[in-house]
Design an enzyme around this catalytic site. Structure first.
Site, PDB file in Angstrom:
ATOM      1  N   ASP A 216      32.171 -12.225 -25.704  1.00  0.00           N
ATOM      2  CA  ASP A 216      31.187 -11.993 -24.665  1.00  0.00           C
ATOM      3  C   ASP A 216      31.373 -13.130 -23.906  1.00  0.00           C
ATOM      4  O   ASP A 216      31.502 -14.343 -24.069  1.00  0.00           O
ATOM      5  CB  ASP A 216      29.500 -12.474 -25.504  1.00  0.00           C
ATOM      6  CG  ASP A 216      28.682 -11.931 -24.480  1.00  0.00           C
ATOM      7  OD1 ASP A 216      28.076 -10.874 -24.262  1.00  0.00           O
ATOM      8  OD2 ASP A 216      28.043 -12.836 -23.991  1.00  0.00           O
TER       9      ASP A 216
ATOM     10  N   ASN B 116      27.048 -11.256 -11.767  1.00  0.00           N
ATOM     11  CA  ASN B 116      26.400  -9.880 -11.107  1.00  0.00           C
ATOM     12  C   ASN B 116      25.462 -10.100 -10.051  1.00  0.00           C
ATOM     13  O   ASN B 116      25.427  -9.672  -8.859  1.00  0.00           O
ATOM     14  CB  ASN B 116      26.248  -8.928 -11.886  1.00  0.00           C
ATOM     15  CG  ASN B 116      27.218  -8.016 -12.837  1.00  0.00           C
ATOM     16  OD1 ASN B 116      28.368  -7.898 -12.153  1.00  0.00           O
ATOM     17  ND2 ASN B 116      27.007  -7.738 -13.906  1.00  0.00           N
TER      18      ASN B 116
ATOM     19  N   HIS C  56      27.898  -6.369  -8.169  1.00  0.00           N
ATOM     20  CA  HIS C  56      28.542  -5.722  -9.397  1.00  0.00           C
ATOM     21  C   HIS C  56      30.169  -5.259  -9.097  1.00  0.00           C
ATOM     22  O   HIS C  56      30.876  -5.287  -9.904  1.00  0.00           O
ATOM     23  CB  HIS C  56      27.883  -4.468  -9.534  1.00  0.00           C
ATOM     24  CG  HIS C  56      26.453  -4.742 -10.145  1.00  0.00           C
ATOM     25  ND1 HIS C  56      26.607  -4.836 -11.658  1.00  0.00           N
ATOM     26  CD2 HIS C  56      25.196  -4.658  -9.760  1.00  0.00           C
ATOM     27  CE1 HIS C  56      25.075  -4.925 -11.945  1.00  0.00           C
ATOM     28  NE2 HIS C  56      24.429  -4.941 -10.901  1.00  0.00           N
TER      29      HIS C  56
ATOM     30  N   ASP D  93      32.983  -5.950 -11.730  1.00  0.00           N
ATOM     31  CA  ASP D  93      34.074  -5.129 -12.099  1.00  0.00           C
ATOM     32  C   ASP D  93      35.307  -5.689 -12.110  1.00  0.00           C
ATOM     33  O   ASP D  93      36.039  -5.405 -13.068  1.00  0.00           O
ATOM     34  CB  ASP D  93      33.839  -3.669 -11.380  1.00  0.00           C
ATOM     35  CG  ASP D  93      32.360  -2.953 -11.617  1.00  0.00           C
ATOM     36  OD1 ASP D  93      31.893  -3.264 -12.570  1.00  0.00           O
ATOM     37  OD2 ASP D  93      32.244  -2.113 -11.062  1.00  0.00           O
TER      38      ASP D  93
ATOM     39  N   GLU E  36      29.476  -6.647 -20.748  1.00  0.00           N
ATOM     40  CA  GLU E  36      30.497  -7.865 -20.765  1.00  0.00           C
ATOM     41  C   GLU E  36      30.877  -8.151 -22.271  1.00  0.00           C
ATOM     42  O   GLU E  36      31.695  -9.405 -22.311  1.00  0.00           O
ATOM     43  CB  GLU E  36      29.847  -9.054 -19.985  1.00  0.00           C
ATOM     44  CG  GLU E  36      28.712  -9.481 -20.773  1.00  0.00           C
ATOM     45  CD  GLU E  36      27.325  -9.256 -20.599  1.00  0.00           C
ATOM     46  OE1 GLU E  36      26.424  -9.667 -20.814  1.00  0.00           O
ATOM     47  OE2 GLU E  36      27.382  -8.060 -20.161  1.00  0.00           O
TER      48      GLU E  36
END
Length: 444
Positions: free
Chosen positions: A325, A333, A338, A342, A368
């Site tokens: 994680d 973000n 975003h 990405d 994530e």
């Protein structure tokens, strides 16, 4: 099977010698099948097998059984009526195919004649049989010797057929008793020389005539079939008789017309099949991969986990699971947007691939979170790999955000573990790594 005159000829005959001889490893040639005397039709049957090609590839065979006993018997008997000589049609091994007052395939020639037949050459000889001397002329029927375009042979494969061919050719044998010959002439020496020459010429002409009589219509049909097989669907066979050859020509013409009508729809069907296969491959790939990162998605990973757990139980192998994680990914973000998030996820997948083995199974678990399945890997080796992965990610420079860290939870499969129990323990280990301050590996 494109067409047939016999109801028993089907695809189940693909192992038969005549099928394989005509197919000829994909090269394809006309095959004349000398199967012997057929009791079901009370005649001598010569099978005709013609390969049909499209674009150089054999798509089927055309099979016909032709009763030639009448032609052979009539020819031999007419010869006997007007000559003191005897004419026989025999196989290379000596078995008589046709002769006056002889049932086909029940009698053999005299043993001393067999070497002349085996030579497969035109020749003459003076032979003695049961105290009587004979002058003989022998000539092979060229069509039955086999060529690059026409094969000849046969086997006995049916109770209806007597003494099938064993790879032998046909020969014309003309003989005359020396005593009868001497009684017909005063000049013995001159007549023997003349008769020898006449016999040789006559046998050659007879062989040529018989070969043309039997094979020419068949060869013309074979050439027409070859042109059709090469794509010339406008070719037509000439129907010149109402016998089996004529029926075969009519069948060939009907086949050509049907092929011409269906070829266009066949091409469209093949094109549609290829397009569907391409679409199916694309859909299958989409169903098992994560759209953003290109690695396995959760559904595909679930299948891999079940399969590897079963293998672990069966072969008593080790299996480890890592859940990764990204620490504080929400801040990435929120702060960078975003689109940057990405890019970070894609870059992270590349970095994880650099620190894992080809046999390891990497998937995006969601958001994530990522999972890595380590086949045949116990806890010590799995912890070392996880530490290298954590350190490599911490040192890597990511787009815009530069540095970020991950927390990793580890669990090793136990006997009777299910997918859920193994995932729960790895998830609990990840939670503990987060509670301990993040950027670390924890194992349960």
């Amino acid at each position: 099977m494109i067409a047939s005159t016999g109801k028993l000829t089907t695809l189940a005959h693909a192992h038969k010698y005549w099928w394989q001889a005509s197919y000829d490893d994909g090269q394809g040639r006309v095959f004349l099948d000398d199967r012997g005397y057929d009791t079901s039709v009370d005649g001598y049957v010569l099978g005709v097998v013609v390969p049909i090609k499209v674009n150089g590839q054999i798509i089927g065979l055309l099979k016909s059984n032709v009763n030639i006993m009448g032609s052979l018997t009539g020819f031999v008997q007419d010869f006997a009526k007007h000559n003191i000589r005897q004419l026989k049609i025999v196989r290379t091994g000596g078995l008589i195919v046709s002769a006056a007052n002889v049932v086909p395939l029940t009698t053999e020639v005299i043993p001393s004649l067999r070497p002349l037949l085996a030579s497969k050459q035109e020749t003459t000889a003076r032979l003695v049989n049961v105290g009587e001397t004979y002058l003989m002329a022998v000539a092979p029927v060229s069509t039955t010797m086999g060529t690059r375009s026409i094969g000849f042979g046969g086997k006995k494969e049916s109770v209806d057929h007597l003494k099938g061919n064993q790879g032998e050719g046909w020969h014309i044998v003309v003989s005359i008793s020396e005593d009868k010959l001497l009684s017909e002439t005063e000049d013995t020496t001159q007549l023997i020389l003349i008769v020898g020459v006449i016999f040789t010429i006559a046998s050659s002409l007879i062989a040529l005539f018989l070969g043309k009589l039997i094979s020419n219509p068949i060869v013309r049909l074979a050439l027409t079939a070859k042109r059709i097989g090469e794509g010339d669907l406008a070719s037509k066979a000439v129907v010149v008789s109402n016998d089996e050859i004529g029926d075969l020509a009519s069948c060939l013409n009907a086949m050509s017309q049907n092929l011409n009508e269906t070829m266009t729809s066949r091409e469209l069907l093949l094109k549609e099949i290829k397009q569907r296969e391409k679409t199916e491959r694309a859909l299958k790939k989409l169903s098992i991969t994560d759209e953003l990162t290109g690695i396995y998605n959760r559904r595909a990973f679930d299948e891999q986990l079940v399969t590897n757990l079963a293998r672990t139980t069966r072969y008593q192998e080790s299996l480890s699971l890592l859940i990764i994680d990204i620490d504080l990914f929400k801040q990435v973000n929120d702060h960078y947007g975003h689109s940057v998030g990405d890019l970070v996820l894609k870059e992270l997948v590349v970095e994880m691939k650099n620190h894992t083995r080809e046999s390891d199974i990497l998937a995006r678990w969601g958001g994530e979170e990522f999972v890595i399945l380590l086949p045949q890997t116990a806890t010590p080796a799995a912890m070392q790999l996880a530490e290298r992965l954590r350190e490599g990610i911490a040192e890597h420079l990511f787009p815009s955000v530069e540095h970020l860290t991950v927390s990793i939870g580890h669990a090793e499969a136990k006997p009777n573990d299910s997918s859920d129990s193994l995932l729960n323990r790895a998830d609990n280990a990840l939670y503990q790594a987060k509670e301990n301050g993040r950027n670390q590996v924890f194992s349960i």
